[in-house]
Design a protein around this motif. Sequence first.
Motif, PDB file in Angstrom:
ATOM      1  N   ALA B 116       0.829  -1.205   0.000  1.00 54.53           N
ATOM      2  CA  ALA B 116       0.000   0.000   0.000  1.00 54.53           C
ATOM      3  C   ALA B 116       0.863   1.254   0.000  1.00 54.53           C
ATOM      4  N   ALA B 119       2.314   1.660  -3.408  1.00 52.37           N
ATOM      5  CA  ALA B 119       1.282   2.097  -4.348  1.00 52.37           C
ATOM      6  C   ALA B 119       0.970   3.580  -4.150  1.00 52.37           C
ATOM      7  N   ALA B 120       0.990   4.008  -2.897  1.00 49.23           N
ATOM      8  CA  ALA B 120       0.743   5.426  -2.623  1.00 49.23           C
ATOM      9  C   ALA B 120       1.839   6.285  -3.257  1.00 49.23           C
ATOM     10  N   LEU B 123       1.160   6.549  -6.910  1.00 46.99           N
ATOM     11  CA  LEU B 123       0.110   7.516  -7.246  1.00 46.99           C
ATOM     12  C   LEU B 123       0.642   8.941  -7.183  1.00 46.99           C
ATOM     13  N   VAL B 133      -8.689   9.906 -10.942  1.00 46.61           N
ATOM     14  CA  VAL B 133      -9.471   8.882 -11.652  1.00 46.61           C
ATOM     15  C   VAL B 133      -9.175   7.495 -11.098  1.00 46.61           C
ATOM     16  N   LEU B 134      -7.922   7.209 -10.841  1.00 48.75           N
ATOM     17  CA  LEU B 134      -7.585   5.884 -10.314  1.00 48.75           C
ATOM     18  C   LEU B 134      -8.152   5.675  -8.915  1.00 48.75           C
ATOM     19  N   ILE B 166      -2.734   3.840 -14.856  1.00 50.36           N
ATOM     20  CA  ILE B 166      -2.443   2.465 -14.439  1.00 50.36           C
ATOM     21  C   ILE B 166      -1.129   1.982 -15.056  1.00 50.36           C
ATOM     22  N   ALA B 169       1.673   3.708 -13.038  1.00 48.49           N
ATOM     23  CA  ALA B 169       1.785   3.120 -11.696  1.00 48.49           C
ATOM     24  C   ALA B 169       2.385   1.725 -11.770  1.00 48.49           C
ATOM     25  N   ARG B 170       1.960   0.972 -12.748  1.00 44.92           N
ATOM     26  CA  ARG B 170       2.498  -0.383 -12.955  1.00 44.92           C
ATOM     27  C   ARG B 170       4.002  -0.321 -13.168  1.00 44.92           C
ATOM     28  N   LEU B 173       5.833   0.536  -9.921  1.00 45.55           N
ATOM     29  CA  LEU B 173       5.880  -0.598  -8.992  1.00 45.55           C
ATOM     30  C   LEU B 173       6.771  -1.730  -9.498  1.00 45.55           C
TER      31      LEU B 173
END
Lengths: 320, 187
Positions: B116, B119-120, B123, B133-134, B166, B169-170, B173
């Motif tokens: 998490a 992921a933050a 973003l 939007v995500l 996305i 972000a992908r 990560l």
Amino acid sequence: MTEDENEIMLDLLCKKAVYGLTKEEAGLLEQFEAGDFDAGSFEETAAAIGLIDLKAEPMPDHLQAKVMADADEYFSRDSVFSKNEADTSSQRTGQVSHTKVRGSFMDWLGWGVAAAACIALAVNLYSTRNQSTAVAGNGATPTPTQQEQLDPSQQRQRLIESPGQVIRANFGKGNVKEIAEISGDVVWSEAKQAGYLRLKGLPKNDVSKETYQLWIFDEAQDEKFPIDGGTFDINSEGEVIVPIDAKLKAKNPSAFAITIEKPGGVVVSTRGKIAALAAVKSNQLGSTFNDRIFDPPIVKLSLFGAIFSFRFSSTVAPRL
Amino acid sequence: MAQAILQSIADGDKTAVQDCLKTYGGLVWSLARRMLRNSDDAEDAVQEIFVDIWKNAARFDPLQSSETSFVAMIARRRLIDRIRFSQRRISTDSLEDVLAEPVDRSDKMIQISLEAAEAAKALETLRPEQRQVLKLSIIQGMSHQEISDATGMPLGTVKTHARRGILQAREFLGLGDAESYTKEASV
């Protein structure tokens, strides 16, 4: 794959991860090869984002019981461990029916045996109840050092002396005729969610064939699905102390049972071999000791799928 | 130890089921509660999700992802299915919270895992519109159209932000290939 097809596929993978796909879109995606993309990585990205700022809530106890019932049913199926069962799509999977009691054949088959065991258990529970002893944990707050190495006996004593509520109950024999000389007790701290068994007379087990498994009956779990308290083996004579490894949070435990199971333990016991039982007389000890008086108490234990109730005349007893 | 739960289930160790429930029960329940809102629906979904987890346990590859990510992904699939099936949507009273920028870190919301937190960070690298939007789509389960209605963005713009967001972000990560991101970034 052409550039256009590549774009369509990328669109579909992104949409699948973010919003999900319609049946038509899912069908279209299946027609494509993964190509240069790791299809799962899109969903994994979305899943990670989905964890952000998640308000952590504990799962309700009754829902945990439902999931465990699902597990019992699911893992009872012969084909369950087939690798072929792995889902290959995000389509809805077959649902597990949530019938609470299965194996009606076993119910009928076990009825006669269970009736006999019922009598033995009633006698045992009655006796162990009356033997249960309150232990006051009203000493000064211990201040253990981080490096302190305590043996199980010392750990047990430390738990008993810790502040807050600590319950204790004596073990008596179960329904295994060969284990008639069992004695000992269980102590459990609800605050710490920790406890210890102190047992004497439990025979060594052949680890290749069986293991002992503890079950905790509490007020949160359905009596048919007590909490797994962990498995253990006995490899020496004399008194042994075993730490309890509760797999779920136990709330106000009212009884502890040790069964004999196959190596590794089971998710749901048939309760065919109950090595020892301990019913909690009082739910509280310690500095705020306050015995609670219940209405005519009922102790229920399931055997072979049948549920039996034992009614005691005492004013203090576990609720199962 | 946690990393071994799914492998144990795949190997047929029934005792791992309780470990799985103990370790991931709160996660799955919290995700269901957030995306479905209705407690009854959430409970049904949780039961289905755990069956899905057991079925898919053998597919888990610790070299590719963590168990937490894997469980969250399985959960999310099921929850999306239920949302699409029932057409249940976000309650409007939570929209303001989601749309507020930046996210208030002073409340009691918990970063439940390293995933998490990462992921933050991912973003944070996005443009504000992409991030918005995500968050509305993934965290709140809103559709393109609902996001368009809620934010005033044209529908096509919402779709574009979702896709680019996305992908980026992908990439952040470490889950995607650089080529696709580069290609997308140049669009």
